[in-house]
Design a protein around this motif. Sequence first.
Motif, short mmCIF file in Angstrom:
data_model
loop_
_atom_site.label_atom_id
_atom_site.label_comp_id
_atom_site.label_asym_id
_atom_site.label_seq_id
_atom_site.Cartn_x
_atom_site.Cartn_y
_atom_site.Cartn_z
N VAL A 278 37.10 -63.64 22.10
CA VAL A 278 37.81 -64.70 21.37
C VAL A 278 36.83 -65.61 20.65
CG1 VAL A 278 39.31 -66.72 21.62
CG2 VAL A 278 39.81 -64.64 22.92
N GLN A 285 36.22 -72.08 19.15
CA GLN A 285 37.13 -72.07 20.29
C GLN A 285 36.55 -72.85 21.47
OE1 GLN A 285 40.13 -70.84 19.93
NE2 GLN A 285 40.83 -71.35 22.00
N HIS A 350 45.36 -66.62 20.98
CA HIS A 350 44.40 -65.83 21.74
C HIS A 350 45.00 -65.25 23.02
CE1 HIS A 350 44.36 -69.89 23.23
NE2 HIS A 350 43.54 -69.61 24.23
#
Length: 359
Positions: A278, A285, A350
């Motif tokens: 991710v 993130q 995600h």
Amino acid sequence: MRVMMQMTARQRNTQHQTPRRRQNWGGVLATCALLVGIGWRQTAPQTLRTAYVPAPTRHSSVVARNAAAERNCQSRSGSSAGRTATEAVGFRGIDASYNPTWLEIQDQSVSSLEWMHLQTAWASMATALYAFDMWRILNRIPPTAVEVAAAAIIFWGLYASRLTDVSKLDKHYQVSFYASIGWTFYAVVSLVHSFCYGPTPILPLSLAEPLHSVAAVVFLASCVYFYKYHWGRQIRHVMEGRFRPWFAVGLASLTLAHALSVGHILKMFDDAGWLPTVVKIYHDQWQWIADTRLLELYLTALALFLVILHLRGVLTGTANATIVFVGTVIAPTAALFGETFFIDAVAWQHYFMWGPKHW
């Protein structure tokens, strides 16, 4: 011979200089935590005036509540106890239908709180950190390791200063407090863990990953402990005919907010390569996770302060619960979702991504 030994010692010191520098952060944090701990222990709890007071007398049985409602209806208007269930409107009306004894609580001013308390100092520092974080998030500035260290020390001190009074609270408040300790522990560890995927790691991943796994188990156990009790309490209220739908809505919003962290944890337990994947796709993130944890730390503590206000009669009943859920759950969650529109991060997408385990 002495000269050769001194040269050898200098060479060894030079070789170990870099690893020692890497340990500086750990040494600073450990020293700060030790100093705070010594200061807290030296400030003996018995010498401090408590910020809590015994909870207002509230009867839990249906018979007692019906008797209280009858007393309220027969009481004279004008006194604090004279706000009858039939006269109450708005939040007061909801409180009257839920527990008429709440109408007997005398409204107090904020000045009635015991501000000369250790909690005030810790809470002030926590509020200052929260204000700085909100300014930083609005200006899209990434967090720093200094904030992580400050948050860990401040919130440890805040919860430690409250711990001695918890046993005086009603059971449902005790459950909330102890669960909050577990959530706070996870938030701090997850904050450190998120930095390990950013440009300035605080710990090596070989240490951060197992530490996060331990904290995740604590978080899940805290959720089970909290929601088993509070949702069970809501079911009991339905059976007793005193169900408060707005409180249930607020509890559901908190459940949803924690479900996001539960989903994050379960994805990591399922595939250790999920989060690295991710972060490679969404480079910011780590920043969004860190911002989430920093706000989560303060808002969890703020919710407990609102419990104190309720117990002191400053802000009671449904009005208090509304501020708790709207101010510490719904609004911050919306703000964090909005942040993803301005940085390279996602708030929910995600969860539908897979790591290398499933490729």
